[in-house]
Design a protein around this motif. Structure first.
Motif, mmCIF file in Angstrom:
data_model
loop_
_atom_site.group_PDB
_atom_site.id
_atom_site.type_symbol
_atom_site.label_atom_id
_atom_site.label_comp_id
_atom_site.label_asym_id
_atom_site.label_seq_id
_atom_site.Cartn_x
_atom_site.Cartn_y
_atom_site.Cartn_z
ATOM 1 N N TYR A 86 0.834 -1.189 0.000
ATOM 2 C CA TYR A 86 0.000 0.000 0.000
ATOM 3 C C TYR A 86 0.875 1.247 0.000
ATOM 4 C CZ TYR A 86 0.596 -0.067 5.152
ATOM 5 O OH TYR A 86 1.095 -0.092 6.419
ATOM 6 N N GLY A 87 0.279 2.323 -0.451
ATOM 7 C CA GLY A 87 1.001 3.588 -0.538
ATOM 8 C C GLY A 87 0.091 4.743 -0.173
ATOM 9 N N LEU A 88 0.662 5.935 -0.203
ATOM 10 C CA LEU A 88 -0.050 7.136 0.189
ATOM 11 C C LEU A 88 0.134 8.188 -0.894
ATOM 12 C CD1 LEU A 88 -1.635 8.226 2.675
ATOM 13 C CD2 LEU A 88 0.542 9.095 3.541
ATOM 14 N N ARG A 102 8.962 6.571 4.107
ATOM 15 C CA ARG A 102 10.239 6.057 4.609
ATOM 16 C C ARG A 102 10.143 5.571 6.044
ATOM 17 N NH1 ARG A 102 13.750 4.793 0.681
ATOM 18 N NH2 ARG A 102 13.432 6.252 -0.996
ATOM 19 N N THR A 103 9.091 6.017 6.743
ATOM 20 C CA THR A 103 8.961 5.671 8.154
ATOM 21 C C THR A 103 7.584 5.085 8.430
ATOM 22 O OG1 THR A 103 10.402 7.518 8.734
ATOM 23 C CG2 THR A 103 9.085 6.571 10.507
ATOM 24 N N VAL A 104 7.564 3.941 9.070
ATOM 25 C CA VAL A 104 6.325 3.374 9.590
ATOM 26 C C VAL A 104 6.578 2.937 11.027
ATOM 27 C CG1 VAL A 104 5.366 2.584 7.394
ATOM 28 C CG2 VAL A 104 6.759 1.036 8.732
ATOM 29 N N ILE A 105 5.524 2.927 11.789
ATOM 30 C CA ILE A 105 5.591 2.435 13.164
ATOM 31 C C ILE A 105 5.086 1.002 13.124
ATOM 32 C CG2 ILE A 105 4.755 2.757 15.518
ATOM 33 C CD1 ILE A 105 4.224 5.739 14.664
ATOM 34 N N LYS A 106 5.986 0.047 13.406
ATOM 35 C CA LYS A 106 5.620 -1.373 13.358
ATOM 36 C C LYS A 106 5.110 -1.822 14.714
ATOM 37 C CE LYS A 106 9.441 -2.114 10.210
ATOM 38 N NZ LYS A 106 10.712 -2.807 10.008
ATOM 39 N N ASP A 107 3.952 -2.464 14.697
ATOM 40 C CA ASP A 107 3.368 -2.997 15.919
ATOM 41 C C ASP A 107 3.339 -4.524 15.873
ATOM 42 O OD1 ASP A 107 2.025 -2.915 18.432
ATOM 43 O OD2 ASP A 107 0.121 -3.187 17.387
ATOM 44 N N GLN A 108 2.861 -5.091 14.747
ATOM 45 C CA GLN A 108 2.824 -6.544 14.554
ATOM 46 C C GLN A 108 3.190 -6.851 13.113
ATOM 47 O OE1 GLN A 108 -1.295 -7.281 15.722
ATOM 48 N NE2 GLN A 108 -0.562 -8.298 17.562
ATOM 49 N N GLY A 109 3.773 -8.020 12.897
ATOM 50 C CA GLY A 109 4.176 -8.399 11.551
ATOM 51 C C GLY A 109 5.433 -7.659 11.146
ATOM 52 N N ASN A 110 5.595 -7.476 9.850
ATOM 53 C CA ASN A 110 6.787 -6.812 9.344
ATOM 54 C C ASN A 110 6.381 -5.837 8.250
ATOM 55 O OD1 ASN A 110 9.487 -6.207 9.120
ATOM 56 N ND2 ASN A 110 9.966 -7.970 7.850
ATOM 57 N N ALA A 111 7.157 -4.778 8.108
ATOM 58 C CA ALA A 111 6.895 -3.783 7.064
ATOM 59 C C ALA A 111 8.221 -3.299 6.501
ATOM 60 C CB ALA A 111 6.105 -2.611 7.625
ATOM 61 N N VAL A 112 8.282 -3.258 5.180
ATOM 62 C CA VAL A 112 9.446 -2.728 4.483
ATOM 63 C C VAL A 112 8.968 -1.499 3.726
ATOM 64 C CG1 VAL A 112 11.183 -3.180 2.718
ATOM 65 C CG2 VAL A 112 10.465 -5.020 4.246
ATOM 66 N N THR A 113 9.697 -0.391 3.871
ATOM 67 C CA THR A 113 9.289 0.844 3.207
ATOM 68 C C THR A 113 10.315 1.243 2.161
ATOM 69 O OG1 THR A 113 10.386 2.214 4.859
ATOM 70 C CG2 THR A 113 8.068 1.699 5.226
ATOM 71 N N ASP A 114 9.808 1.692 1.052
ATOM 72 C CA ASP A 114 10.623 2.280 -0.011
ATOM 73 C C ASP A 114 9.643 2.906 -0.992
ATOM 74 O OD1 ASP A 114 12.578 3.111 -1.697
ATOM 75 O OD2 ASP A 114 13.034 1.139 -2.509
ATOM 76 N N PHE A 115 9.191 4.087 -0.658
ATOM 77 C CA PHE A 115 8.181 4.831 -1.390
ATOM 78 C C PHE A 115 6.782 4.323 -1.062
ATOM 79 C CE2 PHE A 115 8.413 8.310 -4.249
ATOM 80 C CZ PHE A 115 7.155 8.393 -4.813
ATOM 81 N N PHE A 116 6.620 3.042 -0.832
ATOM 82 C CA PHE A 116 5.358 2.432 -0.445
ATOM 83 C C PHE A 116 5.684 1.441 0.660
ATOM 84 C CE2 PHE A 116 7.181 0.545 -4.219
ATOM 85 C CZ PHE A 116 7.394 -0.752 -3.820
ATOM 86 N N VAL A 117 4.677 0.772 1.190
ATOM 87 C CA VAL A 117 4.870 -0.193 2.282
ATOM 88 C C VAL A 117 4.572 -1.590 1.749
ATOM 89 C CG1 VAL A 117 4.094 -0.937 4.566
ATOM 90 C CG2 VAL A 117 4.187 1.507 4.023
ATOM 91 N N ILE A 118 5.499 -2.507 1.964
ATOM 92 C CA ILE A 118 5.245 -3.925 1.745
ATOM 93 C C ILE A 118 4.962 -4.493 3.134
ATOM 94 C CG2 ILE A 118 6.136 -6.155 0.997
ATOM 95 C CD1 ILE A 118 5.790 -4.294 -1.328
ATOM 96 N N ALA A 119 3.709 -4.853 3.360
ATOM 97 C CA ALA A 119 3.264 -5.346 4.656
ATOM 98 C C ALA A 119 3.321 -6.865 4.662
ATOM 99 C CB ALA A 119 1.839 -4.878 4.918
ATOM 100 N N GLU A 120 3.801 -7.427 5.758
ATOM 101 C CA GLU A 120 3.866 -8.886 5.885
ATOM 102 C C GLU A 120 3.084 -9.321 7.113
ATOM 103 O OE1 GLU A 120 7.095 -12.545 5.950
ATOM 104 O OE2 GLU A 120 7.758 -10.539 6.513
ATOM 105 N N SER A 121 1.987 -10.049 6.867
ATOM 106 C CA SER A 121 1.174 -10.624 7.938
ATOM 107 C C SER A 121 1.802 -11.949 8.332
ATOM 108 C CB SER A 121 -0.254 -10.862 7.454
ATOM 109 O OG SER A 121 -0.852 -9.658 7.068
ATOM 110 N N ILE A 122 2.211 -12.038 9.582
ATOM 111 C CA ILE A 122 2.935 -13.215 10.070
ATOM 112 C C ILE A 122 2.019 -14.059 10.948
ATOM 113 C CG2 ILE A 122 4.904 -13.976 11.460
ATOM 114 C CD1 ILE A 122 6.374 -11.466 10.481
ATOM 115 N N TYR A 123 2.132 -15.365 10.780
ATOM 116 C CA TYR A 123 1.306 -16.314 11.532
ATOM 117 C C TYR A 123 1.711 -16.326 12.999
ATOM 118 C CZ TYR A 123 -0.968 -20.642 12.895
ATOM 119 O OH TYR A 123 -1.749 -21.579 13.529
#
Length: 189
Positions: A86-88, A102-123
């Protein structure tokens, strides 16, 4: 000799006909549709300094059309996590301009940022749910919209991150709350 040639052509022809089919079967990938797996934590109003939170929290057991038992997506994918992008964008005049996240606040799972966010839902084994939660700090006033997908704007899809090619690669078409024409529109004051 003529009989051998005819037999050889017949075998090749039969192999070609029986080899045709759904390409997904060959690559061991499947698609399904499960609504409401992505949640945008909606606020009635946003101010500079607030955080826009996006999350997933869904069970490994999901209903499957025309089946009496739920689909176990953990077992099907060999325990893979699931990712989505997702992006903004910010409105400048009549033009929507992508915002470099470039900045996200991670609470659960994983997130990689580089212009947009690649979100990873972890089991999470205790709850048997896939979880992700991360927030984008809102640092400037203006009109914004959250967009989903990389190749096609507003395509909400979770894709399994398989470590083993023997497991099924699963793509889940899904939906998110509070979208208008595929976007989450909001204003920061």
């Amino acid at each position: 000799m003529k009989t051998i040639k005819i037999l050889f052509l017949a075998i090749i022809g039969m192999a070609a006909v029986t080899g045709c089919g759904d390409d997904d079967e060959f690559y061991n990938s499947k698609n399904t549709s499960i609504p409401n797996l992505i949640t945008i934590e909606h606020q009635n109003s946003y101010a500079v300094g607030d955080v826009l939170w996006v999350n997933t929290n869904f069970s490994r057991y999901q209903p499957e059309p025309n089946q009496t038992t739920p689909l176990d997506i953990f077992k099907t994918t060999g325990g893979a996590s699931f990712s989505f992008a997702y992006g903004l964008e910010k409105k400048t005049g009549a033009i929507w301009t992508p915002i470099d996240i470039r900045t996200v606040i991670k609470d659960q799972g994983n997130a990689v940022t580089d212009f947009f966010v690649i979100a990873e839902s972890i089991y999470e084994p205790i709850s048997e749910n896939y979880k992700f939660r991360a927030g984008i700090p809102l640092s400037e006033a203006g009109e914004y919209r959250l967009i989903f997908g990389l190749a096609e704007v507003s395509q909400l899809e979770l894709s399994s991150n398989n470590n083993n090619s023997e497991n099924t690669f699963l793509t889940i078409q899904t939906t998110a709350n509070n979208l208008t024409a595929g976007y989450y529109n909001f204003t920061v004051q």
